[in-house]
Scaffold this motif. Structure first.
Motif, PDB file in Angstrom:
ATOM      1  N   SER A 159      53.817 106.356  25.405  1.00  0.00           N
ATOM      2  CA  SER A 159      53.187 106.720  26.674  1.00  0.00           C
ATOM      3  C   SER A 159      52.365 108.006  26.572  1.00  0.00           C
ATOM      4  N   ARG A 160      52.835 108.975  25.786  1.00  0.00           N
ATOM      5  CA  ARG A 160      52.083 110.235  25.671  1.00  0.00           C
ATOM      6  C   ARG A 160      50.774 110.024  24.913  1.00  0.00           C
ATOM      7  N   TRP A 161      50.855 109.366  23.759  1.00  0.00           N
ATOM      8  CA  TRP A 161      49.633 109.130  22.993  1.00  0.00           C
ATOM      9  C   TRP A 161      48.673 108.216  23.749  1.00  0.00           C
ATOM     10  N   ALA A 162      49.205 107.255  24.474  1.00  0.00           N
ATOM     11  CA  ALA A 162      48.346 106.371  25.254  1.00  0.00           C
ATOM     12  C   ALA A 162      47.575 107.165  26.308  1.00  0.00           C
ATOM     13  N   ALA A 163      48.267 108.099  26.970  1.00  0.00           N
ATOM     14  CA  ALA A 163      47.614 108.913  28.000  1.00  0.00           C
ATOM     15  C   ALA A 163      46.527 109.796  27.385  1.00  0.00           C
ATOM     16  N   ILE A 164      46.796 110.376  26.215  1.00  0.00           N
ATOM     17  CA  ILE A 164      45.813 111.228  25.539  1.00  0.00           C
ATOM     18  C   ILE A 164      44.600 110.412  25.109  1.00  0.00           C
ATOM     19  N   VAL A 165      44.852 109.264  24.500  1.00  0.00           N
ATOM     20  CA  VAL A 165      43.747 108.424  24.019  1.00  0.00           C
ATOM     21  C   VAL A 165      42.910 107.904  25.185  1.00  0.00           C
ATOM     22  N   GLU A 166      43.565 107.469  26.255  1.00  0.00           N
ATOM     23  CA  GLU A 166      42.819 106.936  27.400  1.00  0.00           C
ATOM     24  C   GLU A 166      41.903 108.000  28.010  1.00  0.00           C
ATOM     25  N   PHE A 167      42.420 109.216  28.147  1.00  0.00           N
ATOM     26  CA  PHE A 167      41.601 110.282  28.729  1.00  0.00           C
ATOM     27  C   PHE A 167      40.448 110.652  27.806  1.00  0.00           C
ATOM     28  N   ALA A 168      40.732 110.881  26.529  1.00  0.00           N
ATOM     29  CA  ALA A 168      39.686 111.269  25.589  1.00  0.00           C
ATOM     30  C   ALA A 168      38.598 110.204  25.508  1.00  0.00           C
ATOM     31  N   ALA A 169      39.010 108.939  25.440  1.00  0.00           N
ATOM     32  CA  ALA A 169      38.032 107.857  25.329  1.00  0.00           C
ATOM     33  C   ALA A 169      37.163 107.760  26.577  1.00  0.00           C
ATOM     34  N   THR A 207      29.323 107.486  28.090  1.00  0.00           N
ATOM     35  CA  THR A 207      28.093 107.974  28.718  1.00  0.00           C
ATOM     36  C   THR A 207      27.641 106.968  29.774  1.00  0.00           C
ATOM     37  N   PRO A 208      27.690 107.329  31.076  1.00  0.00           N
ATOM     38  CA  PRO A 208      28.232 108.580  31.597  1.00  0.00           C
ATOM     39  C   PRO A 208      29.764 108.583  31.517  1.00  0.00           C
ATOM     40  N   VAL A 209      30.357 109.736  31.782  1.00  0.00           N
ATOM     41  CA  VAL A 209      31.810 109.901  31.709  1.00  0.00           C
ATOM     42  C   VAL A 209      32.504 108.944  32.678  1.00  0.00           C
ATOM     43  N   SER A 210      33.548 108.276  32.198  1.00  0.00           N
ATOM     44  CA  SER A 210      34.303 107.361  33.054  1.00  0.00           C
ATOM     45  C   SER A 210      35.721 107.862  33.326  1.00  0.00           C
ATOM     46  N   ALA A 211      36.067 109.041  32.831  1.00  0.00           N
ATOM     47  CA  ALA A 211      37.393 109.620  33.099  1.00  0.00           C
ATOM     48  C   ALA A 211      37.518 109.970  34.580  1.00  0.00           C
ATOM     49  N   THR A 212      38.731 109.860  35.097  1.00  0.00           N
ATOM     50  CA  THR A 212      39.001 110.130  36.508  1.00  0.00           C
ATOM     51  C   THR A 212      40.202 111.060  36.638  1.00  0.00           C
ATOM     52  N   THR A 213      40.450 111.495  37.852  1.00  0.00           N
ATOM     53  CA  THR A 213      41.632 112.330  38.101  1.00  0.00           C
ATOM     54  C   THR A 213      42.921 111.560  37.847  1.00  0.00           C
ATOM     55  N   ALA A 214      42.860 110.225  37.919  1.00  0.00           N
ATOM     56  CA  ALA A 214      44.051 109.428  37.619  1.00  0.00           C
ATOM     57  C   ALA A 214      44.465 109.597  36.154  1.00  0.00           C
ATOM     58  N   HIS A 215      43.481 109.716  35.265  1.00  0.00           N
ATOM     59  CA  HIS A 215      43.806 109.978  33.858  1.00  0.00           C
ATOM     60  C   HIS A 215      44.546 111.311  33.717  1.00  0.00           C
ATOM     61  N   VAL A 216      44.093 112.313  34.455  1.00  0.00           N
ATOM     62  CA  VAL A 216      44.728 113.635  34.401  1.00  0.00           C
ATOM     63  C   VAL A 216      46.138 113.566  34.976  1.00  0.00           C
ATOM     64  N   ASP A 217      46.297 112.838  36.070  1.00  0.00           N
ATOM     65  CA  ASP A 217      47.628 112.690  36.673  1.00  0.00           C
ATOM     66  C   ASP A 217      48.607 112.094  35.672  1.00  0.00           C
ATOM     67  N   ARG A 218      48.142 111.126  34.906  1.00  0.00           N
ATOM     68  CA  ARG A 218      49.020 110.497  33.923  1.00  0.00           C
ATOM     69  C   ARG A 218      49.394 111.497  32.824  1.00  0.00           C
ATOM     70  N   LEU A 219      48.443 112.315  32.401  1.00  0.00           N
ATOM     71  CA  LEU A 219      48.732 113.322  31.388  1.00  0.00           C
ATOM     72  C   LEU A 219      49.740 114.350  31.898  1.00  0.00           C
ATOM     73  N   ARG A 220      49.577 114.748  33.134  1.00  0.00           N
ATOM     74  CA  ARG A 220      50.537 115.702  33.711  1.00  0.00           C
ATOM     75  C   ARG A 220      51.921 115.074  33.824  1.00  0.00           C
ATOM     76  N   ALA A 221      51.974 113.790  34.141  1.00  0.00           N
ATOM     77  CA  ALA A 221      53.264 113.099  34.224  1.00  0.00           C
ATOM     78  C   ALA A 221      53.954 113.055  32.865  1.00  0.00           C
ATOM     79  N   GLU A 222      53.159 113.123  31.796  1.00  0.00           N
ATOM     80  CA  GLU A 222      53.722 113.173  30.442  1.00  0.00           C
ATOM     81  C   GLU A 222      54.146 114.586  30.050  1.00  0.00           C
ATOM     82  N   GLY A 223      53.910 115.549  30.936  1.00  0.00           N
ATOM     83  CA  GLY A 223      54.358 116.910  30.693  1.00  0.00           C
ATOM     84  C   GLY A 223      53.313 117.837  30.107  1.00  0.00           C
ATOM     85  N   LEU A 224      52.051 117.392  29.989  1.00  0.00           N
ATOM     86  CA  LEU A 224      51.028 118.268  29.437  1.00  0.00           C
ATOM     87  C   LEU A 224      50.722 119.402  30.409  1.00  0.00           C
ATOM     88  N   THR A 225      50.653 120.599  29.885  1.00  0.00           N
ATOM     89  CA  THR A 225      50.372 121.796  30.689  1.00  0.00           C
ATOM     90  C   THR A 225      48.858 121.997  30.824  1.00  0.00           C
TER      91      THR A 225
END
Length: 377
Positions: free
Chosen positions: A314-324, A329-347
């Motif tokens: 789950s942690r690596w999946a969250a990191i890969v999904e956000f980075a990808a 182009t254009p950026v497709s990352a959303t705040t939902a990606h960040v929420d998932r990373l925070r749920a994994e404990g990333l500071t």
């Protein structure tokens, strides 16, 4: 630059105290990025800033477009129509290509720039402008996402990119006659330039210093045509990756590999997948990422990047999904990606590091893809 408050990325992102403080744990990242921009845009302001405004339009960052426009960017370069002047027209078309479809660049694209009158130094500068703007755009948008703000998307230029309808080369021979890789690998690769690098015996002291600590290969000797830009970029690379603060190093390298898959840079992916596998001791997981085949649209942009995370914990999946998603182009990352990373404990410190690592490879990939090709050593 004494604090991160003075850097262009932080200013244009409009950051609050929390994310700005997190960036402050690695202050050299902001400082070296600022130095790179100052070196790149210190001369020939109208042309380089005009091309940067054009690249910023493709990446959808309105504030970055306005920044370059207000600081003297030639308006003929970032409008909806290509400029009438043949040299400027060729430069703008190349920035279109490198911004949106860098994996489709060929040696012939650089030959067109040379035929339009651009010198080898200027050709490197044009690719640097496109690549550096890709980095800035993702840094701004990624940091905004950490604060819960989605990107304010600027209108893209009203024309198709030069890559529209092309496909990536599957040639088995590189421009130097050596065997060329066409599939992703963790094996060691080499790279050859399409524009003459500075010969080793002709390097000045400043040029040698600009890539100190790196290999004396064609890539860095080519980028050394703009030594002040390369010196800042080399220092930025070290500030992001050769440090202990922030995200574990193996995960920074994972983000670099995921970004390289999205941009479709076989060379960069090989280097950073290898490092991630070695540092994490998870080669099978890294190979799973490398083995994913992404669909591509008419501009060679993947409409879906989530498959890159399939089969990861789950942690690596969250990191890969956000980075990808930040790499598209254009950026497709959303705040939902960040929420998932925070749920994994990333500071916040780890998250700002993740943004920096991903953004840097939007720059690195575009240089590698637009100035040469890989080969088997």
């Amino acid at each position: 630059m004494g604090t991160t408050e003075q850097d262009d990325i932080g200013r244009l992102a409009g950051l609050g105290e929390g994310v700005e403080a997190a960036r402050g744990t690695k202050p050299l990242v902001a400082a070296r990025a600022q130095q790179a921009g100052e070196a790149l845009f210190g001369d020939e302001v109208p042309v380089r800033r005009g091309l940067a405004a054009l690249a910023a339009r493709w990446h959808g960052v309105a504030e970055l477009v306005q920044e370059h426009a207000e600081r003297g960017g030639d308006p003929a370069l970032w409008g909806d129509e290509l400029p009438e002047d043949p040299a400027l027209r060729a430069a703008a078309a190349h920035v279109d290509l490198v911004s949106v479809s860098p994996a489709l660049a060929t040696r012939e694209d650089l030959e067109r720039l040379a035929a339009a009158g651009w010198s080898p130094d200027e050709i490197v500068a044009i690719s640097q402008v496109a690549a550096f703007t890709a980095f800035q755009a993702r840094a701004i948008q990624g940091l905004r996402l950490l604060e819960g703000r989605g990107p304010d998307v600027a209108a893209r230029p009203g024309r198709a990119t030069p890559g529209r309808g092309r496909v990536k080369s599957t040639a088995r021979t590189a421009s130097n006659g050596r065997a060329r890789p066409v599939e992703y690998t963790r094996e060691l690769l080499s790279w050859t330039a399409w524009v003459a690098p500075v010969p080793t015996e002709e390097l000045t002291a400043e040029q040698e210093d600009s890539f100190r600590g790196k290999t004396n290969g064609e890539y860095f000797r080519l980028l050394a045509r703009l030594p002040r830009v390369l010196a800042a970029r080399t220092a930025l690379d070290a500030a992001i990756f050769a440090t202990v603060e922030g995200l574990p190093r193996a995960e920074r390298e994972l983000a670099a590999a995921a970004t390289s898959k999205v941009t479709d840079c076989v060379y960069c992916a090989s280097v950073h997948a290898r490092k991630s596998a070695q540092m994490s001791k998870r080669p099978a997981d890294v190979d799973r990422l490398l083995g994913v085949s992404l669909g591509r649209d008419a501009d060679w942009v993947p409409p879906r990047t989530a498959p890159l995370a399939e089969g990861q914990d789950s942690r690596w999946a969250a990191i890969v999904e956000f980075a990808a998603a930040l790499a598209t182009t254009p950026v497709s990352a959303t705040t939902a990606h960040v929420d998932r990373l925070r749920a994994e404990g990333l500071t916040d410190v780890e998250l700002t590091d993740l943004v920096a690592a991903t953004s840097f490879f939007a720059w690195a990939n575009r240089l590698m893809l637009s100035l040469g090709d890989p080969y088997w050593p």
